[in-house]
Design a protein around this motif. Structure first.
Motif, short mmCIF file in Angstrom:
data_model
loop_
_atom_site.label_atom_id
_atom_site.label_comp_id
_atom_site.label_asym_id
_atom_site.label_seq_id
_atom_site.Cartn_x
_atom_site.Cartn_y
_atom_site.Cartn_z
N GLY A 185 0.69 -1.24 0.02
CA GLY A 185 -0.02 -0.04 0.02
C GLY A 185 0.70 1.12 0.03
N SER A 186 1.89 1.33 0.58
CA SER A 186 2.70 2.52 0.48
C SER A 186 4.49 2.11 0.85
CB SER A 186 2.37 3.47 1.79
OG SER A 186 2.62 2.74 3.10
N GLY A 187 5.20 3.29 0.60
CA GLY A 187 6.60 3.12 0.58
C GLY A 187 7.40 4.24 -0.04
N SER A 188 8.53 4.18 0.04
CA SER A 188 9.13 5.16 -0.37
C SER A 188 9.31 5.43 -2.00
CB SER A 188 10.75 4.91 -0.22
OG SER A 188 11.60 5.63 -0.94
N PHE A 189 9.22 6.70 -2.47
CA PHE A 189 9.01 6.62 -3.97
C PHE A 189 10.42 6.58 -4.63
CE2 PHE A 189 5.07 8.48 -2.76
CZ PHE A 189 4.27 8.62 -3.72
N TYR A 190 11.44 6.39 -3.76
CA TYR A 190 13.00 6.24 -4.37
C TYR A 190 13.37 4.86 -4.23
CZ TYR A 190 12.99 11.42 -4.07
OH TYR A 190 12.96 12.79 -4.26
N ASP A 191 12.76 4.19 -3.32
CA ASP A 191 13.14 2.59 -2.99
C ASP A 191 12.04 1.94 -2.28
OD1 ASP A 191 14.85 0.61 -3.04
OD2 ASP A 191 16.02 1.13 -1.17
N PRO A 192 10.80 1.75 -3.15
CA PRO A 192 9.77 1.02 -2.78
C PRO A 192 9.82 -0.42 -2.32
CG PRO A 192 9.57 1.38 -5.17
CD PRO A 192 10.70 2.15 -4.74
N GLY A 193 9.14 -0.81 -1.19
CA GLY A 193 9.27 -2.42 -1.16
C GLY A 193 8.18 -3.07 -2.26
N THR A 194 8.52 -4.32 -2.27
CA THR A 194 7.79 -5.37 -3.05
C THR A 194 7.57 -4.83 -4.62
OG1 THR A 194 5.36 -4.36 -2.70
CG2 THR A 194 6.56 -6.28 -1.31
N LEU A 195 8.72 -3.96 -5.17
CA LEU A 195 8.64 -3.65 -6.60
C LEU A 195 8.92 -4.73 -7.27
CD1 LEU A 195 9.07 -1.08 -8.21
CD2 LEU A 195 11.35 -1.00 -8.06
N MET A 196 8.06 -4.89 -8.47
CA MET A 196 8.11 -6.09 -9.17
C MET A 196 7.91 -5.91 -10.83
SD MET A 196 5.37 -8.57 -7.52
CE MET A 196 5.91 -9.86 -8.32
N SER A 197 8.74 -6.77 -11.47
CA SER A 197 8.33 -6.68 -12.82
C SER A 197 7.64 -8.31 -13.17
CB SER A 197 9.64 -6.70 -13.67
OG SER A 197 9.52 -6.69 -15.07
N ASP A 198 6.62 -8.04 -13.55
CA ASP A 198 5.75 -9.18 -13.82
C ASP A 198 5.64 -9.99 -12.49
OD1 ASP A 198 5.09 -8.79 -16.46
OD2 ASP A 198 7.12 -9.84 -17.25
N ASN A 199 6.10 -11.33 -12.37
CA ASN A 199 6.26 -12.03 -11.01
C ASN A 199 7.37 -12.02 -10.37
OD1 ASN A 199 3.56 -12.90 -10.78
ND2 ASN A 199 3.88 -14.64 -11.98
N THR A 200 8.22 -11.01 -10.64
CA THR A 200 9.69 -11.04 -10.16
C THR A 200 9.98 -9.94 -9.37
OG1 THR A 200 10.47 -12.48 -11.93
CG2 THR A 200 12.19 -11.14 -10.70
N PHE A 201 10.30 -9.91 -8.18
CA PHE A 201 10.71 -8.81 -7.38
C PHE A 201 12.07 -8.16 -7.84
CE2 PHE A 201 8.59 -11.38 -4.13
CZ PHE A 201 7.41 -10.36 -3.85
N ILE A 202 12.24 -6.89 -7.90
CA ILE A 202 13.42 -6.11 -8.60
C ILE A 202 13.73 -4.92 -7.65
CG2 ILE A 202 12.79 -6.78 -10.80
CD1 ILE A 202 11.53 -3.95 -11.33
N ALA A 203 15.06 -4.60 -8.02
CA ALA A 203 15.47 -3.37 -7.00
C ALA A 203 15.39 -2.28 -8.09
CB ALA A 203 16.77 -3.44 -6.37
N PRO A 204 15.24 -1.03 -7.47
CA PRO A 204 15.06 0.37 -8.29
C PRO A 204 16.73 0.59 -8.85
CG PRO A 204 15.23 0.97 -6.06
CD PRO A 204 14.90 -0.60 -6.28
N GLY A 205 16.91 1.14 -10.11
CA GLY A 205 17.81 1.36 -10.53
C GLY A 205 18.46 2.97 -10.24
N LYS A 206 19.43 3.45 -11.04
CA LYS A 206 19.89 4.72 -10.74
C LYS A 206 18.68 5.79 -11.11
CE LYS A 206 23.61 7.66 -11.81
NZ LYS A 206 24.85 7.83 -12.68
N ASP A 207 18.69 6.97 -10.18
CA ASP A 207 17.62 7.85 -10.47
C ASP A 207 16.23 7.66 -10.52
OD1 ASP A 207 19.98 9.78 -10.60
OD2 ASP A 207 20.08 9.18 -12.76
N PHE A 208 16.03 6.54 -9.57
CA PHE A 208 14.73 5.71 -9.81
C PHE A 208 13.77 6.92 -9.01
CE2 PHE A 208 11.19 3.46 -8.03
CZ PHE A 208 10.76 2.52 -8.86
N TYR A 209 12.36 6.95 -9.69
CA TYR A 209 11.32 7.76 -8.74
C TYR A 209 10.21 7.26 -9.23
CZ TYR A 209 8.19 11.48 -6.86
OH TYR A 209 7.27 12.00 -6.32
N LEU A 210 9.03 6.56 -8.23
CA LEU A 210 8.28 5.66 -8.54
C LEU A 210 7.38 6.17 -9.48
CD1 LEU A 210 7.16 2.69 -8.16
CD2 LEU A 210 5.84 3.72 -5.99
#
Length: 571
Positions: free
Chosen positions: A169-194
């Motif tokens: 439901g909520s989280g950092s715009f720079y480093d959000p929890g449970t960020l996903m691509s399809d069914n895979t959890f991913i980490a944000p890249g450089k200069d990420f903003y949700l």
């Protein structure tokens, strides 16, 4: 004679064809089935976009309104997960199993807070009709306590072909929890903003969609939910805009709403909440101004993203035959965030760039450190914006966001449930810049899509019996005809409401998630035509109407599984 007879036959056939092209079949009269984009924003008030009274720059949303229609009496369910469940299923939230929030899970069927298998999603309905189905943004409809083990209610498992976003439901715009691509959890890249990432992936999915294949797209922005975070260059655009404070800004919005015709001249500007001081008496003006500047920047960035999506549709020649819905999931949020007293250190794995599959954000707590090891500051006086801050904009600005209404997210008075609805579809809606006053609800979006796209809403799906559709199609309102409905029903945390025509019955509990005997008959009654701000309670003047509507509310609460409540309601 043969020529005359042929002419008559041709004329009769032509007349039958013309008569047969009703709006429910109009998708056959256009070039192909329409694409559908549903845009839902997070924790924004009724007057937070330019075409609904705001000073925040939202030219792209305003353009959709100027070239489409805007509903002035449209409603959500007052909270994140319930609104998303209603929108996606066309059911009241309790029927979809989402009576509260997905991070609370009770035994009662209406409150399992994990999307019910007796509900079918818009993605599932569109997919079985041959549509490509995409989502970018916030999901918040699966049992969070089971992350990452149970995938049965993740977006791809509920009908979407592609998904980018977050489960929670909520989280950092720079480093959000449970960020996903399809069914895979991913980490944000450089200069990420949700917000930008949600937009960029939406653009990518649209670009990659096969030619001549219609698509359904659910874009669920997390803006402008706390924490208040935005790049400084965007925040600076609003430098000085809010120096005048909430009292004056609220008055300006109120006058603009009237000028635009969004609210009638009968509306009054409700009083400030009792805990909100006059601006002249506010001791921390610099902090308060900064909070609203960041909030405005978050909305502005989202609008820029919507502009990129519109441009992508234009480049592909798809804008004319794409139906775009825009709305908010609840009213302005008066929740406060206290100083960070958690001791949740960052893990070595997270420092190495691993994704946050399940972390402190999932638990609803403020994390202690950023991934880079900076202490996250929260509480009164902390200037928001950077990744190492975690604040909300509070009741003061939420009251302004909800101009002219009172109360907020959580409550089912107008401040908690009123949302703009904009529908833009050049090939299917000929009205431009027109307002519609017919009452509507998130449950109506599914019904509307079923009609305009010629979909089949199933009675059974994946071996499960599906609840009948609750919503009403908004298609009649496209040409300003009435929507045939008896009432709209609400319940959240024991707060109750029912709207029948211009009459609205509403109440709020004295304590959150506690329903006592004193709350049972604490009904308020308003004539929404004469008193859209809910300022003149008519309950004592019309006791019979209160009794009749209260009985209907009770009947619907049982039918939709809003009752029994999962918490103690006897004390």
């Amino acid at each position: 004679m043969r020529s005359i007879r042929c002419d008559k036959i041709f004329f009769l056939v032509l007349m039958c064809l013309v008569a047969g092209i009703t709006f429910s079949q109009s998708n056959k009269a256009i070039s192909k089935k329409p694409n559908v984009i549903v845009i839902l924003t997070d924790d924004m008030g009724f007057s937070d976009i330019g075409c609904f009274g705001s000073e925040i720059k939202t030219p792209n949303i305003d353009k959709l309104a100027a070239n489409g229609i805007s509903f002035t009496h449209f409603y959500n369910t007052a909270r994140c997960s319930p609104s998303r469940a209603s929108l996606m299923t066309g059911l009241y939230p309790h029927q979809a199993g989402m009576g509260f929030l997905s991070n609370y899970n009770f035994d009662e069927e209406g409150y399992i807070d994990d999307l019910s298998k007796k509900a079918v999603t818009m993605a599932e309905v569109f997919k079985q009709a041959g549509y490509a189905t995409y989502m970018s943004g916030k999901w918040h409809m699966n049992k969070e306590k089971s992350i990452p083990n149970d995938r049965s209610n993740w977006p791809l498992q509920r009908g979407f072909d592609r998904f980018f976003g977050t489960l929670i439901g909520s989280g950092s715009f720079y480093d959000p929890g449970t960020l996903m691509s399809d069914n895979t959890f991913i980490a944000p890249g450089k200069d990420f903003y949700l917000t930008n990432a949600i937009t960029d992936n939406a653009v990518r999915f649209i670009d990659e969609n096969p030619k001549n294949k219609p698509f359904f797209f659910y874009i669920a922005y997390t803006a402008a939910h706390w924490p208040l975070q935005a790049p400084e260059s965007e925040v600076q655009k609003y430098k000085g805009v809010y120096d005048k404070g909430w009292d004056e800004t609220r008055k300006l919005r109120f006058e603009k709403l009237k000028k635009l015709g969004i609210i009638s001249n009968k509306a009054v500007l409700t009083e400030r909440g009792v805990d909100i001081p006059e601006w002249k008496n506010e001791p921390l003006k610099d902090w308060q101004v900064r909070r609203m500047e960041v909030y405005a920047a978050m909305v502005d960035i989202m609008d820029q993203g919507i502009g990129k999506i519109i441009s992508t549709l234009e480049k592909k020649g798809e804008l004319e035959n794409t139906v775009i819905f825009y709305m908010h999931d609840n009213g302005g949020c008066a929740e406060t965030l206290n100083s960070n007293e958690n001791e949740i250190p960052i893990t070595d794995e997270q420092k190495k760039g691993k994704p946050f599959a399940k972390d402190s954000i999932f638990l609803g707590k403020i994390p202690t450190y950023t991934r880079d090891g900076e202490f996250i500051r929260s509480g009164k006086g902390v200037m928001p914006g950077p990744a190492n801050t975690w604040t909300a904009y509070g009741e003061e600005w939420a009251n302004m966001s909800n101009t002219p209404f009172r109360l907020y997210k959580h409550f089912v008075h107008e401040g908690g449930i009123a949302t703009p609805l904009i529908i833009h579809w050049p090939e299917g809606i000929k009205a431009k810049g027109k307002l519609r006053s017919q009452p509507g609800h998130l449950i109506d979006i599914m019904a509307t899509c079923v009609e305009i796209a010629g979909l089949q809403y199933p009675s059974n799906f994946n071996g499960n019996s599906i609840h009948p559709l609750e919503g009403k199609s908004l298609v009649p309102a496209f040409t300003n005809k009435p929507i045939n409905r008896e009432f709209i029903f609400w319940e959240h945390e024991g707060n109750r409401a029912l709207r029948m025509g211009n009459w609205k019955l509403v109440s709020k509990t004295q304590k959150q998630r506690k329903f006592t005997p004193a709350d049972e008959n604490a009904w308020e009654l308003y004539d929404m035509e004469e008193d859209p701000s809910e300022s003149n309670n008519l309950a004592f003047k019309y006791p019979d109407k209160v009794k009749t509507m209260a009985a209907l509310w009770e009947k619907e609460a049982q039918r939709t599984m809003a009752k029994p409540w999962p918490w103690d309601s006897s004390k």
